[in-house]
Design a protein around this motif. Structure first.
Motif, PDB file in Angstrom:
ATOM      1  N   PRO A   1       0.735  -1.316  -0.299  1.00 58.72           N
ATOM      2  CA  PRO A   1       0.061  -0.074  -0.367  1.00 58.72           C
ATOM      3  C   PRO A   1       1.119   1.230  -0.006  1.00 58.72           C
ATOM      4  N   HIS A   2       0.945   1.909  -0.587  1.00 55.41           N
ATOM      5  CA  HIS A   2       0.914   3.597  -1.010  1.00 55.41           C
ATOM      6  C   HIS A   2       0.315   4.457  -0.967  1.00 55.41           C
ATOM      7  N   PRO A   3      -0.760   4.650  -0.417  1.00 58.56           N
ATOM      8  CA  PRO A   3      -1.390   5.864  -0.680  1.00 58.56           C
ATOM      9  C   PRO A   3      -1.690   7.045  -1.941  1.00 58.56           C
ATOM     10  N   GLU A   4      -0.279   7.777  -1.647  1.00 57.04           N
ATOM     11  CA  GLU A   4      -0.147   8.462  -2.924  1.00 57.04           C
ATOM     12  C   GLU A   4       0.508   8.353  -4.058  1.00 57.04           C
ATOM     13  N   GLY A   5       0.653   7.520  -4.050  1.00 58.82           N
ATOM     14  CA  GLY A   5       1.140   6.580  -5.585  1.00 58.82           C
ATOM     15  C   GLY A   5       1.006   6.628  -6.060  1.00 58.82           C
ATOM     16  N   THR A   6      -0.623   7.058  -6.771  1.00 62.05           N
ATOM     17  CA  THR A   6      -0.751   6.779  -8.076  1.00 62.05           C
ATOM     18  C   THR A   6      -0.481   8.507  -7.849  1.00 62.05           C
ATOM     19  N   SER A   7      -1.100   9.255  -7.262  1.00 65.29           N
ATOM     20  CA  SER A   7      -1.488  11.010  -7.330  1.00 65.29           C
ATOM     21  C   SER A   7       0.230  11.760  -7.581  1.00 65.29           C
ATOM     22  N   GLU A   8       1.351  10.689  -7.076  1.00 63.71           N
ATOM     23  CA  GLU A   8       2.577  11.436  -7.249  1.00 63.71           C
ATOM     24  C   GLU A   8       3.274  11.262  -8.673  1.00 63.71           C
TER      25      GLU A   8
ATOM     26  N   GLU B   1      -4.219  -8.513 -12.054  1.00 63.32           N
ATOM     27  CA  GLU B   1      -4.955  -9.072 -11.606  1.00 63.32           C
ATOM     28  C   GLU B   1      -4.849  -8.522  -9.791  1.00 63.32           C
ATOM     29  N   HIS B   2      -4.257  -7.701  -9.511  1.00 64.16           N
ATOM     30  CA  HIS B   2      -4.673  -7.676  -8.284  1.00 64.16           C
ATOM     31  C   HIS B   2      -5.727  -6.661  -7.955  1.00 64.16           C
ATOM     32  N   SER B   3      -6.618  -7.350  -6.908  1.00 63.42           N
ATOM     33  CA  SER B   3      -7.705  -6.197  -6.197  1.00 63.42           C
ATOM     34  C   SER B   3      -7.441  -5.246  -6.417  1.00 63.42           C
ATOM     35  N   GLY B   4      -8.611  -4.252  -7.662  1.00 62.25           N
ATOM     36  CA  GLY B   4      -8.992  -3.496  -7.335  1.00 62.25           C
ATOM     37  C   GLY B   4      -7.265  -2.468  -8.107  1.00 62.25           C
ATOM     38  N   ASN B   5      -5.819  -3.320  -8.137  1.00 61.79           N
ATOM     39  CA  ASN B   5      -5.232  -2.528  -8.917  1.00 61.79           C
ATOM     40  C   ASN B   5      -5.114  -1.143 -10.125  1.00 61.79           C
ATOM     41  N   LEU B   6      -6.040  -2.114 -10.941  1.00 61.67           N
ATOM     42  CA  LEU B   6      -6.822  -1.832 -12.423  1.00 61.67           C
ATOM     43  C   LEU B   6      -7.088  -0.439 -12.571  1.00 61.67           C
ATOM     44  N   ALA B   7      -8.173  -0.129 -11.522  1.00 63.98           N
ATOM     45  CA  ALA B   7      -8.930   0.785 -11.608  1.00 63.98           C
ATOM     46  C   ALA B   7      -8.002   1.865 -10.831  1.00 63.98           C
ATOM     47  N   ALA B   8      -7.898   1.457  -9.895  1.00 64.80           N
ATOM     48  CA  ALA B   8      -7.620   2.663  -9.045  1.00 64.80           C
ATOM     49  C   ALA B   8      -6.647   2.877  -8.845  1.00 64.80           C
ATOM     50  N   ASN B   9      -4.796   2.509  -9.967  1.00 66.85           N
ATOM     51  CA  ASN B   9      -3.956   3.224  -9.914  1.00 66.85           C
ATOM     52  C   ASN B   9      -3.605   3.170 -11.362  1.00 66.85           C
ATOM     53  N   ILE B  10      -3.271   1.927 -12.395  1.00 66.03           N
ATOM     54  CA  ILE B  10      -3.076   1.827 -13.101  1.00 66.03           C
ATOM     55  C   ILE B  10      -3.794   2.574 -14.159  1.00 66.03           C
ATOM     56  N   GLU B  11      -5.364   2.303 -14.232  1.00 73.23           N
ATOM     57  CA  GLU B  11      -5.773   3.562 -15.437  1.00 73.23           C
ATOM     58  C   GLU B  11      -5.856   4.839 -15.618  1.00 73.23           C
ATOM     59  N   PRO B  12      -6.477   5.155 -14.371  1.00 70.40           N
ATOM     60  CA  PRO B  12      -5.322   6.461 -14.353  1.00 70.40           C
ATOM     61  C   PRO B  12      -4.646   7.338 -14.541  1.00 70.40           C
ATOM     62  N   CYS B  13      -3.647   6.732 -14.799  1.00 68.65           N
ATOM     63  CA  CYS B  13      -1.625   7.127 -15.089  1.00 68.65           C
ATOM     64  C   CYS B  13      -1.785   6.453 -16.423  1.00 68.65           C
ATOM     65  N   ILE B  14      -2.726   5.544 -17.322  1.00 66.78           N
ATOM     66  CA  ILE B  14      -3.268   5.626 -18.911  1.00 66.78           C
ATOM     67  C   ILE B  14      -3.721   6.817 -19.466  1.00 66.78           C
ATOM     68  N   ALA B  15      -4.688   7.346 -18.574  1.00 72.73           N
ATOM     69  CA  ALA B  15      -5.711   8.518 -19.333  1.00 72.73           C
ATOM     70  C   ALA B  15      -4.943   9.596 -19.024  1.00 72.73           C
ATOM     71  N   ALA B  16      -3.692  10.136 -18.003  1.00 69.46           N
ATOM     72  CA  ALA B  16      -3.110  10.852 -18.243  1.00 69.46           C
ATOM     73  C   ALA B  16      -2.328  10.854 -19.239  1.00 69.46           C
ATOM     74  N   GLY B  17      -1.903  10.035 -19.644  1.00 68.69           N
ATOM     75  CA  GLY B  17      -0.384   9.131 -20.512  1.00 68.69           C
ATOM     76  C   GLY B  17       0.707   9.197 -20.026  1.00 68.69           C
ATOM     77  N   GLU B  18       0.614   7.742 -19.328  1.00 73.00           N
ATOM     78  CA  GLU B  18       1.454   6.525 -19.035  1.00 73.00           C
ATOM     79  C   GLU B  18       1.445   5.402 -20.278  1.00 73.00           C
TER      80      GLU B  18
END
Length: 107
Positions: free
Chosen positions: A53-60, A81-98
């Motif tokens: 858990p790194h709550p600030e990771g996605t915002s950083e 496949e890790h529970s919730g990781n795709l929607a909460a962490n990966i997809e927002p970064c992809i949407a922002a240009g990752e």
């Protein structure tokens, strides 16, 4: 293993002492943050569980992308496949240009 191979492994480990540092568990976030904050052009990353858990990771990550720093990440299947990781962490970064990549599923 022969004497030559043993010698080579010993030399490699002696030469690499202090060059490579393995960081695990809760020590990952505090070690990665300064590197991300100081990045100017690009960050390349491998993402693989265990996920800590790194709550600030996605915002950083999003802040870094807004600064114009390109991010290229290779995600292993378990990260997706890790529970919730795709929607909460990966997809927002992809949407922002990752730029994200993952290996195809095994058949």
């Amino acid at each position: 293993m022969g004497a030559f191979e043993s010698f080579c492994l010993q030399q490699l480990s002696e030469d690499a002492a202090g060059v490579v540092e393995a960081v695990t568990d809760a020590d990952i976030g505090p070690r990665v943050r300064p590197a991300w904050a100081s990045a100017r052009t690009e960050i390349r990353q491998f993402d693989s569980p265990p996920c800590f858990p790194h709550p600030e990771g996605t915002s950083e990550s999003l802040t870094t992308l807004r600064r114009g720093v390109a991010q290229r990440v290779i995600y292993c299947r378990a990260s997706l496949e890790h529970s919730g990781n795709l929607a909460a962490n990966i997809e927002p970064c992809i949407a922002a240009g990752e730029t994200a990549r993952a290996p195809p599923p095994f058949r």
